[in-house]
Design a protein around this motif. Structure first.
Motif, mmCIF file in Angstrom:
data_model
loop_
_atom_site.group_PDB
_atom_site.id
_atom_site.type_symbol
_atom_site.label_atom_id
_atom_site.label_comp_id
_atom_site.label_asym_id
_atom_site.label_seq_id
_atom_site.Cartn_x
_atom_site.Cartn_y
_atom_site.Cartn_z
ATOM 1 N N ALA A 39 -11.361 -1.819 -0.525
ATOM 2 C CA ALA A 39 -11.443 -1.233 0.826
ATOM 3 C C ALA A 39 -12.642 -1.724 1.619
ATOM 4 C CB ALA A 39 -11.490 0.295 0.711
ATOM 5 N N HIS A 77 -5.802 0.836 -1.268
ATOM 6 C CA HIS A 77 -5.201 -0.497 -1.230
ATOM 7 C C HIS A 77 -4.698 -0.933 -2.604
ATOM 8 C CE1 HIS A 77 -7.544 -0.506 2.508
ATOM 9 N NE2 HIS A 77 -6.689 -1.396 2.929
ATOM 10 N N PRO A 113 -9.691 4.262 2.695
ATOM 11 C CA PRO A 113 -8.521 3.367 2.640
ATOM 12 C C PRO A 113 -8.064 3.109 1.204
ATOM 13 C CG PRO A 113 -10.260 2.469 4.056
ATOM 14 C CD PRO A 113 -10.856 3.615 3.318
ATOM 15 N N SER A 122 -4.785 7.719 8.327
ATOM 16 C CA SER A 122 -4.797 6.286 8.040
ATOM 17 C C SER A 122 -3.641 5.610 8.766
ATOM 18 C CB SER A 122 -4.653 6.045 6.537
ATOM 19 O OG SER A 122 -5.743 6.592 5.844
ATOM 20 N N ARG A 180 0.808 -1.218 0.000
ATOM 21 C CA ARG A 180 0.000 0.000 0.000
ATOM 22 C C ARG A 180 0.840 1.267 0.000
ATOM 23 N NH1 ARG A 180 -3.602 -2.879 4.494
ATOM 24 N NH2 ARG A 180 -4.644 -4.336 3.099
#
Length: 573
Positions: free
Chosen positions: A235, A203, A201, A182, A33
């Motif tokens: 996410a 990813h 999020p 985050s 990530r």
């Protein structure tokens, strides 16, 4: 590819894993990530992937003892694009078909009428109860929420993309607005009584990681080799976990910030886990995110209102069976709930395949075909596919007639990419790239099915298709080795039922803004034909050969082998 060559590739992967040390799933994805982490994976993983690809090429030159039928559906007598458009129009124009809602129930009834109109099908349903969440009065997710910001005694209404589904209905909950970056843990000490501001999020996963477990792929995917697969659908689980954590910690509310312009994600429907959260929550776009971050630095007060309702209601799975010459059956499957033209257009494939095969003489159908349309995918805590899979698993050895499951989801999709906004404003904008979205065609340890799929992809000249063992990290200490097929096919596969599934995950999956433009009808039809070809390809292959390594998996499970953890969360927390 012969069975022993598949074993060779798995052994090669296992040796690489053992030489480097077993990767921890969460740790590796966490590394992926970050930008530097993805670059490191590319540098270190690319040689491994090229080695495996070279092995595949060499093994492909060796004799193949697997024989499948080479003919497919006659496209000239199959449903045309107008028929696909008719079904998509009915589906898409129904709006959000959330599980158990009036729109969803109406759509299920329409599907049953379609099956009845085909003729020759035996239709049944399986009804059960869910604790439904829906907006009041059929409002959109965008219309169902209100966000007010108070600073220095002044109030201001902030535009939202929409409320988070299954968030707590409330006329208003207020708290100090705090930004929690985050990766920062959500704790009671930090968030109790406050409104959390959290980035959506991200990813992204390097394509090299995604390609590694593949059997094969279409050549057009080679250009993606050094890039990353970045889609918001990845996410879903992290969003669910963060919402649960925030509710347990006593937060007053949660605001999740997209880094794209709000209009693209208006009424975005995620997560779809069917968990009733303990707090109100909302999505906002990039412009509103900048404003809210500045307000959080000034200890502003945010008030969230959600117009929703919760009630116990019935929903149902629908099955239509077309008898063959034997009781052995192949099941084509998708689901009925959704909120866009993409989610879930697998219904179009199921209905057109039912139309086609019902018109063919019994002499052309050795095996029975079942068309299964399940409910509850937008309410995974009460997922209808799991209910169906558990029934099939319970009776697999006893009935001795299930041959193969073929779940299909999100077909004919066009790729959408996120790029910097042209006006210099914060965040990104979304646009069609001109390519089709990559399709994941997952196949379990079944060489005959792999060959049938590869032939179907080639026959229909499909583009951007990855034929793969799964979409998860491998775990050689459990059955199955790959515990995700990326969608509803996972539930069948993880119960060790012979499965091959086709799925994509574009930006338009949960975002209604793209409408029917998200679908390429020609690709949708060709992909459906390829799915239908599987039935014909396996006509003369016996049941045990089609099951392949699944039979060994089932024996290992019976002897106590480790299996994946359940993917079904609690409905109420």
């Amino acid at each position: 590819m012969p069975t022993w060559s598949g074993v060779f590739l798995c052994t090669l992967a296992a040796l690489i894993v053992r030489a480097a040390g077993p990767p921890h799933h969460k740790d590796l994805l966490s590394i992926a990530r970050t930008r530097n982490g993805r670059q490191a994976i590319l540098i270190l993983g690319l040689p491994v992937m090229l080695l495996v690809e070279a092995a595949k090429l060499l093994l492909g030159l060796l004799p193949d003892r697997i024989t499948v039928t080479t003919s497919g559906i006659d496209a000239s007598i199959f449903a045309d694009e107008k028929e696909f458009q008719r079904i998509l129009t009915r589906l898409g124009n129904a709006g959000a078909r959330t599980t158990g809602s009036k729109a969803h129930n109406s759509f299920i009834s329409w599907i049953e009428e379609e099956f009845e109109g085909i003729g020759g099908l035996s239709i049944r349903s399986d009804e059960y109860d869910i604790l439904r969440w829906q907006t009041m009065g059929g409002a959109s997710l965008k219309e169902a929420g209100r966000l007010t910001l108070s600073t220095g005694g002044r109030e201001r209404i902030i535009g939202i993309a929409g409320v988070v589904p299954f968030s707590m209905p409330t006329p208003g909950r207020s708290g100090e607005l705090i930004y929690l970056a985050s990766g920062v843990q959500i704790t009671e000490a930090a968030v109790k009584g406050k409104v959390i501001l959290r980035d959506f999020p991200a990813h992204p996963i390097p394509y090299s990681m995604i390609f590694l477990p593949s059997y094969s792929k279409t050549g057009d995917l080679n250009r993606d080799l050094v890039g990353s697969y970045d889609r918001p659908g990845l996410a879903d689980m992290p969003l669910k976990d963060e919402l649960i954590a925030a509710g347990v910690a006593g937060a007053a509310g949660m605001i999740i910030m997209f880094d794209v312009e709000s209009r693209f994600v208006d009424s975005y429907f995620e997560p779809h886990q069917g968990v009733h959260y303990r707090l109100p929550a909302m999505f906002v776009g990039a412009d509103e995110a900048s404003l809210l971050k500045a307000a959080a630095a000034c200890s502003a007060i945010a008030t969230l209102s959600v117009d929703g309702e919760v009630a116990m209601v019935p929903t149902r799975n629908v099955f239509a069976t077309l008898p063959g010459q034997t009781s052995e059956k192949i099941i084509f499957q998708s689901h009925t709930d959704g909120n866009t033209f993409v989610q879930e257009n697998g219904v179009a494939a199921i209905l057109t395949l039912a139309q086609h095969y019902a018109k063919q003489p019994l002499s052309s159908r050795r095996r029975t075909i079942e068309f299964a349309l399940t409910t509850g995918h937008l309410h995974i805590s009460r997922e209808g596919t799991v209910r169906h899979a558990e029934e099939l698993n319970l009776n697999y050895e006893k009935d001795n007639n299930l041959v193969l499951l073929v779940p299909v989801e999100h077909l004919g999709t066009r790729e959408i990419e996120a790029v910097p906004r042209s006006n210099g404003l914060p965040g990104r904008e979304l646009r069609f790239s001109g390519r089709s979205e990559m399709m994941f065609w997952c196949v379990g340890p079944a060489p005959a099915v792999v060959k049938a799929v590869q032939q179907a992809v080639q026959r229909r000249n499909l583009d951007r298709v990855l034929i793969t063992r799964g979409t998860s990290m491998p775990n050689f200490n459990q059955v199955p080795t790959y515990s995700s097929f990326g969608g509803i096919g996972t539930y069948y596969h993880n119960l060790l039922l012979p499965t091959t599934s086709l799925i994509s995950g574009p930006w338009s999956l949960w975002a209604p803004w793209f409408g029917s433009e998200a679908i390429d009808l020609t690709r949708l039809r060709e992909q459906t034909l390829a799915v239908g070809d599987i039935y014909m390809a396996l006509e003369n292959v016996d049941r045990e050969a089609i099951a392949g390594g699944y039979l060994k998996y089932r024996r290992r499970r019976a002897n106590g082998a480790k299996v994946p953890a359940s993917l079904v969360p609690s409905e109420v927390i």
